[in-house]
Design a protein around this motif. Structure first.
Motif, mmCIF file in Angstrom:
data_model
loop_
_atom_site.group_PDB
_atom_site.id
_atom_site.type_symbol
_atom_site.label_atom_id
_atom_site.label_comp_id
_atom_site.label_asym_id
_atom_site.label_seq_id
_atom_site.Cartn_x
_atom_site.Cartn_y
_atom_site.Cartn_z
ATOM 1 N N MET A 108 0.832 -1.200 0.000
ATOM 2 C CA MET A 108 0.000 0.000 0.000
ATOM 3 C C MET A 108 0.873 1.260 0.000
ATOM 4 O O MET A 108 1.860 1.319 0.726
ATOM 5 N N ARG A 109 0.490 2.240 -0.814
ATOM 6 C CA ARG A 109 1.271 3.485 -0.844
ATOM 7 C C ARG A 109 0.937 4.306 0.402
ATOM 8 O O ARG A 109 -0.200 4.366 0.848
ATOM 9 N N ARG A 110 1.954 4.947 0.953
ATOM 10 C CA ARG A 110 1.838 5.548 2.283
ATOM 11 C C ARG A 110 1.296 6.977 2.265
ATOM 12 O O ARG A 110 0.891 7.486 3.304
ATOM 13 N N LEU A 111 1.326 7.641 1.105
ATOM 14 C CA LEU A 111 0.988 9.075 1.098
ATOM 15 C C LEU A 111 -0.134 9.393 0.111
ATOM 16 O O LEU A 111 -0.181 10.505 -0.443
ATOM 17 N N GLU A 112 -1.023 8.434 -0.074
ATOM 18 C CA GLU A 112 -2.149 8.625 -0.982
ATOM 19 C C GLU A 112 -2.966 9.850 -0.559
ATOM 20 O O GLU A 112 -3.201 10.064 0.648
ATOM 21 N N ASN A 113 -3.377 10.662 -1.520
ATOM 22 C CA ASN A 113 -4.224 11.857 -1.272
ATOM 23 C C ASN A 113 -3.546 12.950 -0.450
ATOM 24 O O ASN A 113 -4.235 13.784 0.132
ATOM 25 N N ARG A 114 -2.242 12.936 -0.365
ATOM 26 C CA ARG A 114 -1.512 14.008 0.319
ATOM 27 C C ARG A 114 -0.964 14.983 -0.725
ATOM 28 O O ARG A 114 -0.514 14.557 -1.789
ATOM 29 N N ALA A 115 -0.982 16.268 -0.415
ATOM 30 C CA ALA A 115 -0.409 17.274 -1.327
ATOM 31 C C ALA A 115 0.889 17.789 -0.719
ATOM 32 O O ALA A 115 0.905 18.217 0.446
ATOM 33 N N ALA A 116 1.956 17.757 -1.499
ATOM 34 C CA ALA A 116 3.279 18.098 -0.966
ATOM 35 C C ALA A 116 3.935 19.205 -1.777
ATOM 36 O O ALA A 116 3.833 19.236 -3.006
ATOM 37 N N ILE A 117 4.632 20.085 -1.060
ATOM 38 C CA ILE A 117 5.517 21.071 -1.687
ATOM 39 C C ILE A 117 6.947 20.651 -1.373
ATOM 40 O O ILE A 117 7.275 20.387 -0.207
ATOM 41 N N VAL A 118 7.794 20.601 -2.397
ATOM 42 C CA VAL A 118 9.225 20.362 -2.160
ATOM 43 C C VAL A 118 9.990 21.468 -2.877
ATOM 44 O O VAL A 118 10.028 21.507 -4.114
ATOM 45 N N THR A 119 10.607 22.362 -2.111
ATOM 46 C CA THR A 119 11.377 23.427 -2.759
ATOM 47 C C THR A 119 12.757 22.885 -3.172
ATOM 48 O O THR A 119 13.288 21.955 -2.559
ATOM 49 N N GLY A 120 13.293 23.464 -4.230
ATOM 50 C CA GLY A 120 14.598 23.013 -4.724
ATOM 51 C C GLY A 120 14.560 21.593 -5.240
ATOM 52 O O GLY A 120 15.544 20.852 -5.118
ATOM 53 N N SER A 121 13.435 21.202 -5.867
ATOM 54 C CA SER A 121 13.292 19.793 -6.269
ATOM 55 C C SER A 121 13.627 19.552 -7.742
ATOM 56 O O SER A 121 13.276 18.521 -8.290
ATOM 57 N N GLY A 122 14.306 20.503 -8.355
ATOM 58 C CA GLY A 122 14.791 20.268 -9.716
ATOM 59 C C GLY A 122 16.015 19.362 -9.741
ATOM 60 O O GLY A 122 16.274 18.694 -10.742
ATOM 61 N N ARG A 123 16.743 19.334 -8.655
ATOM 62 C CA ARG A 123 17.999 18.571 -8.633
ATOM 63 C C ARG A 123 18.217 17.920 -7.260
ATOM 64 O O ARG A 123 17.552 18.269 -6.299
ATOM 65 N N GLY A 124 19.211 17.064 -7.241
ATOM 66 C CA GLY A 124 19.794 16.598 -5.985
ATOM 67 C C GLY A 124 18.806 15.973 -5.013
ATOM 68 O O GLY A 124 17.943 15.165 -5.393
ATOM 69 N N ILE A 125 18.948 16.356 -3.762
ATOM 70 C CA ILE A 125 18.149 15.755 -2.693
ATOM 71 C C ILE A 125 16.662 16.090 -2.881
ATOM 72 O O ILE A 125 15.793 15.228 -2.713
ATOM 73 N N GLY A 126 16.364 17.343 -3.244
ATOM 74 C CA GLY A 126 14.959 17.744 -3.417
ATOM 75 C C GLY A 126 14.270 16.942 -4.500
ATOM 76 O O GLY A 126 13.115 16.525 -4.352
ATOM 77 N N ARG A 127 14.995 16.697 -5.588
ATOM 78 C CA ARG A 127 14.436 15.894 -6.682
ATOM 79 C C ARG A 127 14.105 14.480 -6.172
ATOM 80 O O ARG A 127 13.019 13.954 -6.435
ATOM 81 N N ALA A 128 15.045 13.897 -5.435
ATOM 82 C CA ALA A 128 14.832 12.536 -4.917
ATOM 83 C C ALA A 128 13.657 12.511 -3.935
ATOM 84 O O ALA A 128 12.889 11.548 -3.903
ATOM 85 N N ILE A 129 13.508 13.574 -3.152
ATOM 86 C CA ILE A 129 12.371 13.645 -2.216
ATOM 87 C C ILE A 129 11.061 13.707 -3.008
ATOM 88 O O ILE A 129 10.102 12.992 -2.700
ATOM 89 N N GLY B 155 2.440 8.127 -3.554
ATOM 90 C CA GLY B 155 1.049 8.548 -3.784
ATOM 91 C C GLY B 155 0.768 10.024 -3.626
ATOM 92 O O GLY B 155 -0.343 10.479 -3.919
ATOM 93 N N ALA B 156 1.746 10.812 -3.142
ATOM 94 C CA ALA B 156 1.488 12.242 -2.941
ATOM 95 C C ALA B 156 1.452 12.978 -4.280
ATOM 96 O O ALA B 156 2.142 12.608 -5.233
ATOM 97 N N SER B 157 0.635 14.039 -4.324
ATOM 98 C CA SER B 157 0.685 14.990 -5.437
ATOM 99 C C SER B 157 1.737 16.022 -5.063
ATOM 100 O O SER B 157 1.727 16.532 -3.943
#
Ligand SMILES: NC(=O)c1ccc[n+]([C@@H]2O[C@H](COP(=O)([O-])OP(=O)(O)OC[C@H]3O[C@@H](n4cnc5c(N)ncnc54)[C@H](O)[C@@H]3O)[C@@H](O)[C@H]2O)c1
Length: 274
Positions: free
Chosen positions: A1-22, A30-32
């Motif tokens: 089962m996916r753990r974050l179904e129906n969750r909305a997430a913001i990840v800043t700096g997610s074009g590269r590196g750690i943020g991208r992996a997050i 399951g998060a948007s």
């Protein structure tokens, strides 16, 4: 089962590196995800990768240090996904130097990106979070939301050459602990993950990077001396640098329901490096 179904997430700096992996990890669970970066192409690439695996993502391009960034990204997230459940303050860079050679601009740049930016984003986020909490209360539901502020062992232990960066990340630790106390009543877990040496463009040998990084209109020196990188296997109990995916795993732990009773803490993800 996916753990974050129906969750909305913001990840800043997610074009590269750690943020991208997050961003990829949260989406795989399951998060948007709102993929945000100062550079449009890497942000679009991360979002496209999420979408190619059937996930939901939008991009929000901008400099986290601009005054309206917090209000703008929160409004864009609420419009796209109806609310905010997970917020990862990750965008950042380093600009190293010993104190006698450090300019005011160099010090202030770290405060702007690692302290002021998270402060403004968090201040903007609490409006829609409180509204959602009130609705959930009326329905008799308790929903936990997650803030993860990205820090460094330069904050927990200090690091020569990084008085600006370690001061800024230490301020972020204070913000984490205080908001944990302010936002407990809203069931927001506010925690931090402090990384050691994770392989990204920030930690490449500067002999390879040419010692320069473009952050918007600014060019800053970046990278680590190769000699320091070569010491990692001896200094780090787990014997090597971490990967961005391993870093994202630590953040993911603090986004799951299993962390609902953990708040105000810093999780060190460094392979034992201090
Ligand atoms: N790599 C490590 O060993 C390490 C260790 C401790 C902490 N950290 C922290 O992890 C976070 C991510 O670093 P990384 O190693 O993945 O670096 P990275 O350079 O690979 O990725 C950082 C991303 O943030 C973006 N960014 C930088 N400044 C921005 C700004 N003003 N506005 C919007 N986006 C911006 C960059 O464009 C980039 O895509 C940073 O906060 C960093 O301080 C990294």
């Amino acid at each position: 089962m996916r753990r974050l179904e129906n969750r909305a997430a913001i990840v800043t700096g997610s074009g590269r590196g750690i943020g991208r992996a997050i961003a990829l990890k949260l989406a795989a669970e399951g998060a948007s995800v709102v993929v945000s970066d100062i550079d449009p192409e890497p942000a679009e690439q991360t979002a496209a990768e999420i979408q190619s695996h059937g996930g939901k993502a939008i991009t929000h391009v901008g400099d986290v240090t601009s005054i309206s960034f917090g209000e703008d990204i929160v409004a864009a997230t609420v419009e796209a996904f109806g609310g905010i459940d997970i917020l990862v303050n990750n965008a950042g860079f380093t600009w190293d130097g010993v104190i006698q050679k450090m300019s005011d601009e160099q010090f202030q740049a770290m405060i702007d990106v690692h302290v002021m930016a998270p402060f403004r984003i968090l201040r903007a986020a609490i409006g829609p979070i409180r509204e959602a909490v009130q609705r959930e209360k009326d329905e008799g539901r308790e929903v936990f939301r997650k803030v993860v502020n990205i820090s460094s062992i330069a904050a927990t232990g200090g690091n020569a050459g990084q008085v600006n960066y370690s001061s800024a990340k230490s301020a972020l630790a204070g913000m984490t602990r205080t908001l944990a106390k302010e936002w407990g009543r809203y069931r927001v877990n506010v925690n931090s993950v402090a990384f050691g040496f994770i392989e990204t463009r920030l930690t490449q040998a500067f002999e390879d990077t040419g010692n320069a990084l473009e952050i918007g209109a600014r060019t800053v020196p970046a990278g680590v001396p190769r000699a320091a990188i070569e010491q990692i296997p001896q200094l780090c109990p787990l014997g090597r640098a971490g990967t961005a995916e391993e870093a994202a795993g630590a953040v993911f732990l603090l986004c799951t329901p299993e962390s609902n009773y953990i708040t105000g803490q810093t999780l060190i993800c460094s392979g034992g490096l201090e």
